[in-house]
Design a protein around this motif. Sequence first.
Motif, PDB file in Angstrom:
ATOM      1  N   TYR A  85       0.820  -1.225   0.000  1.00  0.00           N
ATOM      2  CA  TYR A  85       0.000   0.000   0.000  1.00  0.00           C
ATOM      3  C   TYR A  85       0.856   1.279   0.000  1.00  0.00           C
ATOM      4  O   TYR A  85       0.323   2.376  -0.089  1.00  0.00           O
ATOM      5  CB  TYR A  85      -0.919   0.026   1.235  1.00  0.00           C
ATOM      6  N   ILE A  86       2.153   1.144   0.159  1.00  0.00           N
ATOM      7  CA  ILE A  86       3.018   2.322   0.300  1.00  0.00           C
ATOM      8  C   ILE A  86       3.457   2.817  -1.079  1.00  0.00           C
ATOM      9  O   ILE A  86       4.068   2.079  -1.857  1.00  0.00           O
ATOM     10  CB  ILE A  86       4.270   1.996   1.169  1.00  0.00           C
ATOM     11  N   LYS A  87       3.124   4.085  -1.368  1.00  0.00           N
ATOM     12  CA  LYS A  87       3.548   4.685  -2.647  1.00  0.00           C
ATOM     13  C   LYS A  87       4.620   5.728  -2.325  1.00  0.00           C
ATOM     14  O   LYS A  87       4.333   6.902  -2.156  1.00  0.00           O
ATOM     15  CB  LYS A  87       2.368   5.375  -3.342  1.00  0.00           C
ATOM     16  N   SER A  88       5.825   5.270  -2.211  1.00  0.00           N
ATOM     17  CA  SER A  88       6.900   6.162  -1.796  1.00  0.00           C
ATOM     18  C   SER A  88       8.014   6.141  -2.849  1.00  0.00           C
ATOM     19  O   SER A  88       8.126   5.180  -3.606  1.00  0.00           O
ATOM     20  CB  SER A  88       7.430   5.654  -0.449  1.00  0.00           C
ATOM     21  N   LEU A  89       8.814   7.197  -2.873  1.00  0.00           N
ATOM     22  CA  LEU A  89       9.998   7.174  -3.744  1.00  0.00           C
ATOM     23  C   LEU A  89      11.067   6.322  -3.061  1.00  0.00           C
ATOM     24  O   LEU A  89      11.091   6.226  -1.829  1.00  0.00           O
ATOM     25  CB  LEU A  89      10.516   8.601  -3.963  1.00  0.00           C
ATOM     26  N   GLU A  90      11.961   5.796  -3.850  1.00  0.00           N
ATOM     27  CA  GLU A  90      12.978   4.913  -3.274  1.00  0.00           C
ATOM     28  C   GLU A  90      13.891   5.665  -2.300  1.00  0.00           C
ATOM     29  O   GLU A  90      14.333   5.134  -1.302  1.00  0.00           O
ATOM     30  CB  GLU A  90      13.800   4.296  -4.412  1.00  0.00           C
ATOM     31  N   LYS A  91      14.121   6.954  -2.595  1.00  0.00           N
ATOM     32  CA  LYS A  91      14.989   7.744  -1.727  1.00  0.00           C
ATOM     33  C   LYS A  91      14.258   8.971  -1.191  1.00  0.00           C
ATOM     34  O   LYS A  91      13.421   9.554  -1.890  1.00  0.00           O
ATOM     35  CB  LYS A  91      16.240   8.193  -2.484  1.00  0.00           C
ATOM     36  N   SER A  92      14.587   9.375   0.037  1.00  0.00           N
ATOM     37  CA  SER A  92      14.093  10.633   0.594  1.00  0.00           C
ATOM     38  C   SER A  92      15.155  11.688   0.306  1.00  0.00           C
ATOM     39  O   SER A  92      16.292  11.555   0.756  1.00  0.00           O
ATOM     40  CB  SER A  92      13.928  10.472   2.110  1.00  0.00           C
ATOM     41  N   LYS A  93      14.787  12.717  -0.479  1.00  0.00           N
ATOM     42  CA  LYS A  93      15.830  13.648  -0.933  1.00  0.00           C
ATOM     43  C   LYS A  93      15.536  15.082  -0.508  1.00  0.00           C
ATOM     44  O   LYS A  93      14.374  15.467  -0.319  1.00  0.00           O
ATOM     45  CB  LYS A  93      15.921  13.604  -2.457  1.00  0.00           C
TER      46      LYS A  93
END
Length: 249
Positions: free
Chosen positions: A110-118
Amino acid sequence: MIFIGVFKFASCDGCQLAFFDISDRLLKLDIKIEYFLEAQSENIFNKFDIAFVEGSISTPQQEEKIKEIRKKSKKLITIGACADSGGIQSIRNFMDYEDVLKHVYPSPEYIKSLEKSKPISDYVEVDFEIRGCPINKEQLYEVIISVLMNKTPSLPEYPVCLECKRKGNPCVLILGQPCLGSIIKAGCGAICPSFNRGCYGCFGPIENPNIDSLREIFEKHGYGNLFDSILTSFNAYNKTYREKYEKEN
Ligand code: SF4
Ligand code: SF4
Ligand code: SF4
């Protein structure tokens, strides 16, 4: 009058609280806060003289939103380690993304996140950074006043050690505690060494920090194994650290 917007992305909201801490002074200035979801129920997303941005970019929606904010703002100023350097959440950038998702969330699908936090500056041009986790309210006030006066804000470029020595603190690094003060930007008043604790670097690096030399000192004192994890905590994805680690690995 200048029009201000305060925006939040992936963050804990702590830096935005600095606006509340100086609210009595802000009320006397020729400014209008048009957009600030944490502070007011009526908000206008129009044009801004300054957009203050808290938080890192961690989702595809945030990536789109920051580009929209940039287009609408004459100046974009980041507030705090999350926005300046990816924040503590960017520790995941050095790990396997799928592995992190699996261990943190019971239903990672369910998580729609980018691979990195920038940091914000990875996506749009940033005019100025206010450092810290959280930021110093006096630095925020100085920046707002400077924009009103059309001058460059006067914030320290020197390291925490200078503030620490001005206070007459004994050096906790020499007394056997890990302290990053010599490579970290001042602004907090050397609060941690003043309470007999090492600096963990929440204001991020000064320009051209001598990281290798400080690592040697940590090693000499027997806590060299802690160096990399302390350095890459609050400001894990700061460009200075990132470039160094990418070069080394
Ligand atoms: S920099 Fe620190 S205080 Fe500010 S939003 Fe991020 S985690 Fe919170
Ligand atoms: S305690 Fe830390 S900040 Fe203070 S002088 Fe020593 S190294 Fe610098
Ligand atoms: S001493 Fe270091 S860790 Fe402590 S508040 Fe200041 S910059 Fe942050």
